[in-house]
Design a protein around this motif. Structure first.
Motif, PDB file in Angstrom:
ATOM      1  N   LEU A   1       0.758  -0.831 -13.461  1.00 37.92           N
ATOM      2  CA  LEU A   1       0.151  -1.859 -12.731  1.00 37.92           C
ATOM      3  C   LEU A   1      -0.402  -1.994 -11.489  1.00 37.92           C
ATOM      4  O   LEU A   1      -1.581  -2.706 -11.337  1.00 37.92           O
ATOM      5  N   PRO A   2       0.156  -0.758 -10.600  1.00 36.59           N
ATOM      6  CA  PRO A   2      -0.212  -1.081  -9.131  1.00 36.59           C
ATOM      7  C   PRO A   2      -1.361  -0.630  -9.185  1.00 36.59           C
ATOM      8  O   PRO A   2      -2.289  -0.350  -9.648  1.00 36.59           O
ATOM      9  N   LEU A   3      -2.825  -1.454  -8.526  1.00 36.83           N
ATOM     10  CA  LEU A   3      -4.252  -1.351  -8.018  1.00 36.83           C
ATOM     11  C   LEU A   3      -4.771  -0.298  -8.055  1.00 36.83           C
ATOM     12  O   LEU A   3      -3.918  -0.328  -6.333  1.00 36.83           O
ATOM     13  N   VAL A   4      -5.158   0.543  -7.989  1.00 36.17           N
ATOM     14  CA  VAL A   4      -5.822   0.816  -7.377  1.00 36.17           C
ATOM     15  C   VAL A   4      -7.021   0.697  -6.545  1.00 36.17           C
ATOM     16  O   VAL A   4      -7.693   0.169  -6.306  1.00 36.17           O
TER      17      VAL A   4
ATOM     18  N   VAL B   1      -5.321   5.659  -3.010  1.00 39.76           N
ATOM     19  CA  VAL B   1      -4.589   4.424  -1.411  1.00 39.76           C
ATOM     20  C   VAL B   1      -4.145   3.390  -3.287  1.00 39.76           C
ATOM     21  O   VAL B   1      -5.254   2.948  -3.543  1.00 39.76           O
ATOM     22  N   ARG B   2      -3.249   3.106  -3.542  1.00 41.10           N
ATOM     23  CA  ARG B   2      -2.560   2.088  -4.222  1.00 41.10           C
ATOM     24  C   ARG B   2      -2.054   0.780  -3.536  1.00 41.10           C
ATOM     25  O   ARG B   2      -1.116   1.293  -2.517  1.00 41.10           O
ATOM     26  N   LEU B   3      -2.197  -0.293  -4.570  1.00 41.21           N
ATOM     27  CA  LEU B   3      -0.934  -1.765  -4.151  1.00 41.21           C
ATOM     28  C   LEU B   3      -0.410  -2.301  -4.962  1.00 41.21           C
ATOM     29  O   LEU B   3      -0.796  -2.192  -6.484  1.00 41.21           O
ATOM     30  N   GLY B   4       0.765  -1.887  -4.790  1.00 40.78           N
ATOM     31  CA  GLY B   4       2.112  -2.360  -5.628  1.00 40.78           C
ATOM     32  C   GLY B   4       1.974  -4.242  -6.030  1.00 40.78           C
ATOM     33  O   GLY B   4       1.751  -4.194  -5.107  1.00 40.78           O
ATOM     34  N   VAL B   5       2.052  -4.730  -6.991  1.00 42.25           N
ATOM     35  CA  VAL B   5       1.757  -5.781  -7.277  1.00 42.25           C
ATOM     36  C   VAL B   5       3.497  -6.147  -8.197  1.00 42.25           C
ATOM     37  O   VAL B   5       4.217  -5.600  -8.838  1.00 42.25           O
ATOM     38  N   GLU B   6       3.543  -7.354  -7.736  1.00 41.51           N
ATOM     39  CA  GLU B   6       4.471  -8.314  -8.802  1.00 41.51           C
ATOM     40  C   GLU B   6       4.095  -9.197 -10.096  1.00 41.51           C
ATOM     41  O   GLU B   6       2.334 -10.266  -9.469  1.00 41.51           O
ATOM     42  N   ILE B   7       4.540  -9.237 -11.262  1.00 39.10           N
ATOM     43  CA  ILE B   7       3.993 -10.561 -12.201  1.00 39.10           C
ATOM     44  C   ILE B   7       4.634 -11.863 -11.529  1.00 39.10           C
ATOM     45  O   ILE B   7       5.728 -12.140 -11.663  1.00 39.10           O
ATOM     46  N   TYR B   8       3.675 -12.455 -12.061  1.00 40.82           N
ATOM     47  CA  TYR B   8       3.618 -13.527 -11.713  1.00 40.82           C
ATOM     48  C   TYR B   8       2.913 -14.509 -12.703  1.00 40.82           C
ATOM     49  O   TYR B   8       2.594 -14.560 -13.199  1.00 40.82           O
ATOM     50  N   GLY B   9       4.585 -15.454 -13.195  1.00 34.87           N
ATOM     51  CA  GLY B   9       4.190 -16.064 -14.536  1.00 34.87           C
ATOM     52  C   GLY B   9       4.130 -15.049 -15.987  1.00 34.87           C
ATOM     53  O   GLY B   9       5.041 -14.444 -15.640  1.00 34.87           O
ATOM     54  N   GLY B  10       3.398 -15.707 -16.961  1.00 36.02           N
ATOM     55  CA  GLY B  10       3.495 -14.868 -17.753  1.00 36.02           C
ATOM     56  C   GLY B  10       1.685 -14.472 -18.309  1.00 36.02           C
ATOM     57  O   GLY B  10       1.523 -14.975 -19.339  1.00 36.02           O
ATOM     58  N   PRO B  11       1.517 -13.490 -17.445  1.00 30.43           N
ATOM     59  CA  PRO B  11       0.125 -13.463 -17.631  1.00 30.43           C
ATOM     60  C   PRO B  11      -0.404 -12.264 -18.891  1.00 30.43           C
ATOM     61  O   PRO B  11       1.056 -11.635 -19.224  1.00 30.43           O
TER      62      PRO B  11
ATOM     63  N   PRO C   1       0.975  -1.686   0.151  1.00 29.51           N
ATOM     64  CA  PRO C   1       0.051  -0.118   0.070  1.00 29.51           C
ATOM     65  C   PRO C   1       1.192   1.309   0.340  1.00 29.51           C
ATOM     66  O   PRO C   1       1.628   1.743   1.185  1.00 29.51           O
ATOM     67  N   TYR C   2       0.879   2.033  -0.939  1.00 33.23           N
ATOM     68  CA  TYR C   2       1.196   3.640  -0.897  1.00 33.23           C
ATOM     69  C   TYR C   2       0.255   4.902  -1.843  1.00 33.23           C
ATOM     70  O   TYR C   2      -0.740   4.034  -2.064  1.00 33.23           O
ATOM     71  N   THR C   3       0.804   5.872  -1.463  1.00 30.41           N
ATOM     72  CA  THR C   3      -0.207   6.429  -1.822  1.00 30.41           C
ATOM     73  C   THR C   3       0.356   7.685  -3.261  1.00 30.41           C
ATOM     74  O   THR C   3       1.235   7.095  -2.657  1.00 30.41           O
ATOM     75  N   LYS C   4      -0.417   7.701  -4.012  1.00 30.98           N
ATOM     76  CA  LYS C   4      -0.258   8.515  -5.406  1.00 30.98           C
ATOM     77  C   LYS C   4      -1.127   9.575  -4.951  1.00 30.98           C
ATOM     78  O   LYS C   4      -2.802   9.546  -5.381  1.00 30.98           O
ATOM     79  N   GLY C   5      -1.253  11.181  -4.707  1.00 34.04           N
ATOM     80  CA  GLY C   5      -2.190  11.971  -4.958  1.00 34.04           C
ATOM     81  C   GLY C   5      -2.557  11.605  -3.288  1.00 34.04           C
ATOM     82  O   GLY C   5      -2.609  11.320  -2.474  1.00 34.04           O
ATOM     83  N   PRO C   6      -4.836  11.073  -4.529  1.00 38.61           N
ATOM     84  CA  PRO C   6      -5.132  11.040  -2.374  1.00 38.61           C
ATOM     85  C   PRO C   6      -5.546   9.712  -2.857  1.00 38.61           C
ATOM     86  O   PRO C   6      -6.195   9.238  -1.710  1.00 38.61           O
TER      87      PRO C   6
END
Length: 434
Positions: A177-180, A102-112, A95-100
């Motif tokens: 790619l981070p999730l809102v 909250v986003r979730l940082g992600v890693e890519i797993y495999g080859g989606p 979890p981290y913020t960009k402006g107002p």
């Protein structure tokens, strides 16, 4: 059209949004048929005709029935598949913020296919580890599954990305790619906000959460499509379709008292190379087969003789012929949906199929009265692989690579034929019954 098996498959997938949930879904089905759970830390006492299963680290599972006849003569019958699917995994300090926001940082797993995860109703599932006492070993693992969508990757408007239809959607892996997740709450840091979300879901205090492994998944339920519902769509058809088919075959009434020792062996981490303690490249299956052999009073030479009489079905989905992209297929070796299980063949041994194992599977399909087909990649295209080559090489067991053809493999939403799942279950049931 027989749609019952496909209905059950879609339900199985909807209830299994992460590898940890796949293992539990399989375990629950096994227990309904009186399978007993084993622990690798305990001594095993196995009985002829006994039904057992064992889970390693929550997301790899092996279920088996001890055969009634000489294991040296009949060996082991194994269906291998994998519990994981390509996609996105949440980072530890996500979890981290960009402006107002909250986003979730992600890693890519495999080859989606990353673009397919945008503008979809996404959520999170997996496991959370909590502390339960003062001693360092006082920890517990809890499954978590947010059934409703809680995160999203919104696309950029075409007005701001005017070449997207010509150049395709390209996402910067770190920045785009981070999730809102949410709007930042006043006086509540993003990290604490996310921990409280997890804690509330599993019924604990936020400060006992130590770590997590969370997978992003599409919450849209599986569905049928086509005028006569001849097609199915869902996430994770690769490779939960194979897991479910093998499970159904092992639990079929006609094979619950077999002469051979029958196993389903489902591994995590296939999509990232299988090199882990619970992957197909690890010792899990070897350990279980050795312990079964010891419980059946086989010495080391007898174990090797049993392996020599064994057979592995390495089951993973195949690439279905796509009428919009004919140039990517060999016309003489393409797999068609609703045309039966596909034998996957590659001269470089990316698949384990060879003439003998290929022929044996053909005979199984003939006995099961289901169609079959053979697929080979175009010579100028690279070929994927499966768990088959690693297991076969480790154990010296004859193997064939098979799978049902699907479209959009590694998409957030894959699709395939309604009939094929029924066909595969029938073929696998005959495999265990012989």
């Amino acid at each position: 059209m027989n749609k019952q098996a496909a209905h059950q498959l879609l339900d199985f997938i909807d209830n299994s949004p992460s590898p940890w949930h796949v293992a539990i879904s399989a375990a629950m089905a096994l227990e309904k048929k009186d399978f007993q759970r084993l622990d690798e830390r305990d001594a095993w006492k196995l009985e002829e005709g006994g039904r057992y299963y064992v889970i390693r680290d929550g997301s790899s599972i092996i279920g088996f029935i001890v055969g009634n006849d000489d294991p040296i003569k009949y060996g082991f019958r194994i269906i291998g598949a994998h519990t994981d699917s390509p996609g996105l995994r949440v980072k530890p300090n996500a979890p981290y913020t960009k402006g107002p926001m909250v986003r979730l940082g992600v890693e890519i797993y495999g080859g989606p296919i990353l673009a397919t995860f945008t503008d979809r109703d996404l959520s999170l599932a997996g496991r959370v580890v909590i502390k339960t006492g003062d001693v360092p070993t006082d920890i517990d693992s809890r499954l978590i599954h947010f059934e409703k969508p809680i995160v999203r990757i919104p696309n950029l408007a075409i007005h701001l990305n005017q070449g997207v239809n010509q150049q395709g959607l390209k996402l910067d892996h770190q920045e785009e790619l981070p999730l809102v997740l949410s709007v930042l709450q006043e006086n509540l840091p993003a990290q604490q906000q996310f921990r409280m979300l997890l804690a509330d879901k599993i019924g604990v205090e936020a400060d006992v959460i130590l770590s997590w492994e969370l997978q992003v998944f599409d919450t849209q339920p599986g569905s049928f499509f086509g005028p006569d519902e001849q097609f199915i769509a869902n996430g994770q058809l690769d490779n939960l379709a194979s897991c479910h088919a093998g499970l159904c075959a092992l639990l079929d009434d006609q094979v619950l008292n077999p002469k051979t020792t029958n196993l389903i062996a489902y591994f995590d981490h296939e999509e990232v190379g299988s090199q882990s303690n619970k992957g197909a490249g690890g010792s899990f299956l070897t350990d279980v087969l050795e312990r079964i052999s010891l419980a059946m009073n086989l010495d080391r030479e007898s174990q090797k003789r049993a392996n020599a009489n064994s057979f592995l079905l390495s089951a993973d989905t195949a690439h279905a012929y796509h009428p919009n992209y004919k140039k990517f297929y060999d016309d003489e070796h393409k797999a068609i949906v609703n045309s039966g299980p596909t034998i996957k063949i590659n001269a470089k041994q990316r698949y384990t199929s060879e003439s003998i194992s290929e022929a044996l599977f053909m005979r199984l399909c003939e006995q099961a009265e289901v169609p079959y087909q053979k697929a080979v990649h175009r010579t100028n295209l690279a070929c994927g692989s499966t768990i088959g080559p690693q297991i076969s090489a480790q154990l010296g067991i004859r193997s064939v690579d098979v799978g049902n053809p699907i479209w959009a493999m590694h998409s957030a939403r894959e699709s395939g034929g309604t009939l094929d799942h029924h066909y595969m279950i029938k073929a696998m049931t005959v495999f265990f019954a012989n």
